[in-house]
Design a protein around this motif. Structure first.
Motif, PDB file in Angstrom:
ATOM      1  N   UNK A 260      48.700   7.365 -36.190  1.00  0.00           N
ATOM      2  CA  UNK A 260      47.719   6.607 -36.971  1.00  0.00           C
ATOM      3  C   UNK A 260      48.413   5.362 -37.521  1.00  0.00           C
ATOM      4  N   UNK A 261      47.619   4.486 -38.126  1.00  0.00           N
ATOM      5  CA  UNK A 261      48.161   3.234 -38.664  1.00  0.00           C
ATOM      6  C   UNK A 261      48.432   3.442 -40.154  1.00  0.00           C
ATOM      7  N   UNK A 262      49.665   3.185 -40.615  1.00  0.00           N
ATOM      8  CA  UNK A 262      49.955   3.399 -42.045  1.00  0.00           C
ATOM      9  C   UNK A 262      49.034   2.547 -42.922  1.00  0.00           C
ATOM     10  N   UNK A 263      48.529   3.165 -43.984  1.00  0.00           N
ATOM     11  CA  UNK A 263      47.606   2.475 -44.897  1.00  0.00           C
ATOM     12  C   UNK A 263      48.265   2.409 -46.277  1.00  0.00           C
ATOM     13  N   UNK A 264      48.499   1.198 -46.809  1.00  0.00           N
ATOM     14  CA  UNK A 264      49.183   1.085 -48.103  1.00  0.00           C
ATOM     15  C   UNK A 264      48.414   1.769 -49.229  1.00  0.00           C
ATOM     16  N   UNK A 265      47.085   1.610 -49.247  1.00  0.00           N
ATOM     17  CA  UNK A 265      46.287   2.223 -50.321  1.00  0.00           C
ATOM     18  C   UNK A 265      44.915   2.616 -49.762  1.00  0.00           C
ATOM     19  N   UNK A 266      44.646   3.919 -49.753  1.00  0.00           N
ATOM     20  CA  UNK A 266      43.336   4.382 -49.283  1.00  0.00           C
ATOM     21  C   UNK A 266      42.329   4.166 -50.419  1.00  0.00           C
ATOM     22  N   UNK A 267      41.294   3.397 -50.150  1.00  0.00           N
ATOM     23  CA  UNK A 267      40.284   3.065 -51.167  1.00  0.00           C
ATOM     24  C   UNK A 267      39.117   4.050 -51.116  1.00  0.00           C
ATOM     25  N   UNK A 268      38.662   4.377 -49.907  1.00  0.00           N
ATOM     26  CA  UNK A 268      37.472   5.224 -49.755  1.00  0.00           C
ATOM     27  C   UNK A 268      37.459   5.743 -48.310  1.00  0.00           C
ATOM     28  N   UNK A 269      37.518   7.056 -48.151  1.00  0.00           N
ATOM     29  CA  UNK A 269      37.602   7.615 -46.783  1.00  0.00           C
ATOM     30  C   UNK A 269      36.226   7.809 -46.133  1.00  0.00           C
ATOM     31  N   UNK A 270      35.160   7.397 -46.819  1.00  0.00           N
ATOM     32  CA  UNK A 270      33.825   7.522 -46.217  1.00  0.00           C
ATOM     33  C   UNK A 270      33.805   6.840 -44.852  1.00  0.00           C
ATOM     34  N   UNK A 271      33.292   7.547 -43.862  1.00  0.00           N
ATOM     35  CA  UNK A 271      33.104   7.016 -42.501  1.00  0.00           C
ATOM     36  C   UNK A 271      34.411   6.803 -41.736  1.00  0.00           C
ATOM     37  N   UNK A 272      35.505   7.400 -42.195  1.00  0.00           N
ATOM     38  CA  UNK A 272      36.762   7.290 -41.423  1.00  0.00           C
ATOM     39  C   UNK A 272      36.548   7.881 -40.032  1.00  0.00           C
ATOM     40  N   UNK A 273      36.039   9.110 -39.987  1.00  0.00           N
ATOM     41  CA  UNK A 273      35.821   9.761 -38.696  1.00  0.00           C
ATOM     42  C   UNK A 273      34.725   9.081 -37.886  1.00  0.00           C
ATOM     43  N   UNK A 300      40.777   1.126 -36.204  1.00  0.00           N
ATOM     44  CA  UNK A 300      39.565   0.788 -36.960  1.00  0.00           C
ATOM     45  C   UNK A 300      39.441   1.680 -38.206  1.00  0.00           C
ATOM     46  N   UNK A 301      39.683   2.990 -38.041  1.00  0.00           N
ATOM     47  CA  UNK A 301      39.537   3.896 -39.195  1.00  0.00           C
ATOM     48  C   UNK A 301      40.500   3.509 -40.315  1.00  0.00           C
ATOM     49  N   UNK A 302      41.702   3.035 -39.961  1.00  0.00           N
ATOM     50  CA  UNK A 302      42.669   2.612 -40.984  1.00  0.00           C
ATOM     51  C   UNK A 302      42.126   1.417 -41.776  1.00  0.00           C
ATOM     52  N   UNK A 303      41.367   0.545 -41.125  1.00  0.00           N
ATOM     53  CA  UNK A 303      40.732  -0.580 -41.843  1.00  0.00           C
ATOM     54  C   UNK A 303      39.604  -0.076 -42.728  1.00  0.00           C
ATOM     55  N   UNK A 304      38.799   0.831 -42.162  1.00  0.00           N
ATOM     56  CA  UNK A 304      37.615   1.311 -42.880  1.00  0.00           C
ATOM     57  C   UNK A 304      38.003   2.025 -44.183  1.00  0.00           C
ATOM     58  N   UNK A 305      39.101   2.805 -44.175  1.00  0.00           N
ATOM     59  CA  UNK A 305      39.482   3.527 -45.395  1.00  0.00           C
ATOM     60  C   UNK A 305      40.034   2.590 -46.472  1.00  0.00           C
ATOM     61  N   UNK A 306      40.248   1.328 -46.104  1.00  0.00           N
ATOM     62  CA  UNK A 306      40.698   0.351 -47.109  1.00  0.00           C
ATOM     63  C   UNK A 306      39.530  -0.452 -47.676  1.00  0.00           C
ATOM     64  N   UNK A 307      38.307  -0.075 -47.286  1.00  0.00           N
ATOM     65  CA  UNK A 307      37.106  -0.734 -47.823  1.00  0.00           C
ATOM     66  C   UNK A 307      36.223   0.303 -48.495  1.00  0.00           C
ATOM     67  N   UNK A 308      35.487  -0.139 -49.503  1.00  0.00           N
ATOM     68  CA  UNK A 308      34.560   0.750 -50.177  1.00  0.00           C
ATOM     69  C   UNK A 308      33.289   0.896 -49.326  1.00  0.00           C
ATOM     70  N   UNK A 309      32.744   2.107 -49.274  1.00  0.00           N
ATOM     71  CA  UNK A 309      31.486   2.325 -48.553  1.00  0.00           C
ATOM     72  C   UNK A 309      31.723   2.647 -47.084  1.00  0.00           C
ATOM     73  N   UNK A 310      30.629   2.993 -46.397  1.00  0.00           N
ATOM     74  CA  UNK A 310      30.734   3.441 -45.006  1.00  0.00           C
ATOM     75  C   UNK A 310      30.893   2.290 -44.022  1.00  0.00           C
ATOM     76  N   UNK A 311      30.151   1.219 -44.252  1.00  0.00           N
ATOM     77  CA  UNK A 311      30.150   0.117 -43.286  1.00  0.00           C
ATOM     78  C   UNK A 311      30.951  -1.058 -43.830  1.00  0.00           C
ATOM     79  N   UNK A 312      32.128  -1.276 -43.295  1.00  0.00           N
ATOM     80  CA  UNK A 312      32.937  -2.404 -43.758  1.00  0.00           C
ATOM     81  C   UNK A 312      32.332  -3.708 -43.233  1.00  0.00           C
ATOM     82  N   UNK A 313      32.631  -4.833 -43.902  1.00  0.00           N
ATOM     83  CA  UNK A 313      32.045  -6.094 -43.430  1.00  0.00           C
ATOM     84  C   UNK A 313      32.454  -6.365 -41.977  1.00  0.00           C
TER      85      UNK A 313
END
Ligand code: ADP
Length: 325
Positions: A260-273, A300-313
């Protein structure tokens, strides 16, 4: 090497994601609430459409809605994301399901659901063969569904969905099952186990979150869950394990670990999978290898967990190419 055996992409028809998308309310109860929408299969459909846009992949979302203005609003938003909505049923007098994310002063979130009467549950409540999905079955390129898609359907609806999946598989079209086990949506674990067993046998690809598998089968530890998951009859099994390497197991081959891609700070894991599934399938359905697909899913999931909510911009997506034409 795993990953070189490309999936049989559908013969040009749309990929259909079937399930439930609900209205979302978020904020302070009795205060100001923000209204939006969400649901696992809808999230996957959106990410799949975004990731597959460059290669001309068509993605449809299939569900049932009401004939109310909120249902109209959902349809418009899905269409704005580039999703086809021709397989959506509109049921007079019904409404979409609803959930509220209660956010307290410490930022802790608590979920409340009103989904027992949701229109999506009644997708197959009509004469056999008489849903848009069944009528178009021979023109569909691939079918994606989750454990939540199964949980919301009554047994007769699940049987109709299984028959549809069998029809696609008979002509070599991919059927993808994403486990997403949510115990409270099932009457008991045995019913869920039976449904999961049926669909992991029917599917050509299984995208499995290890924690969910462990919970579903009441297994003592992750190792036992892993053994069971890798032994599933499905030809292509992907095991998602949070930050731990993702495992890809093709028929007759040893599992391969994809970091997986290292994530410095997980903000919200919604929609990771869900986002993982979208990116993975975009590669696989274009004929790419499973390892490359898992690497894209992890990215992509590593980016998504760094954004709040399910659908990142959309603009912040890796390799973003702007809004749909
Ligand atoms: P789900 O969202 O289905 O519960 P996981 O928690 O296993 O599934 O996460 C899905 C995918 O999201 C993982 O396979 C991985 O690619 C990515 N992911 C999740 N958590 C992390 C993390 N802490 N660091 C990096 N990637 C992560």
């Amino acid at each position: 090497m795993a990953g070189q055996q490309a999936a049989a992409a559908g013969a040009g028809g749309p990929v259909v994601c079937f399930g439930e998308c609900m209205l979302e309310l978020q904020g302070r109860p009795f205060g100001t609430l923000q209204q939006s929408f969400g649901g696992d299969t809808l999230n996957t459909a959106v990410y799949l459409a975004r990731c597959g846009a460059a290669q001309g992949l068509r993605v449809d979302y299939a569900t049932a809605l009401g004939d109310d203005t909120l249902s109209d609003g959902l349809l418009q938003r899905w269409q704005a994301e580039g999703l086809g909505t021709g397989l959506v049923r509109r049921l007079p007098g019904r409404l979409p399901g609803l959930y509220l994310i209660e956010v307290d002063d410490q930022g802790e979130r608590r979920f409340h659901y009103w989904r027992e009467q949701a229109a999506a549950r009644s997708y197959f409540d009509t004469a056999d063969g008489d849903t848009p999905l069944e009528r178009r079955a021979d023109a569909l390129g691939a079918l994606y569904l989750s454990g939540i898609s199964l949980a919301i359907l009554p047994p007769a609806g699940r049987a109709r969905l299984a028959a549809l999946a069998t029809r696609l598989r008979a002509r070599g079209a991919p059927v993808v099952f994403d486990n997403n086990y949510r115990p409270r949506l099932w009457p008991d674990a045995a019913t869920a186990q039976a449904a999961f067993t049926q669909f992991t046998s029917l599917a050509s690809m299984a995208l499995m979150t290890l924690d969910d598998e462990q919970a579903l089968w009441g297994l003592p530890d992750a190792q036992a869950a892993l053994q069971r998951t890798l032994a599933l009859p499905c030809a292509e099994v992907v095991v998602k394990r949070g930050a731990a390497p993702t495992l890809v197991r093709l028929a007759g081959q040893a599992p391969v670990a994809v970091p997986t891609v290292p994530v410095p700070r997980v903000v919200d894991t919604t929609a990771a999978g869900d986002s993982f599934a979208g990116a993975y399938l975009a590669v696989r359905l274009a004929g790419g290898g499973a390892e490359a697909a898992a690497a894209e899913g992890n990215r992509l999931a590593a980016c998504v967990v760094q954004h709040r909510g399910a659908l990142m911009p959309r603009q912040a997506m890796p390799g973003a190419d702007g809004p749909p034409a």
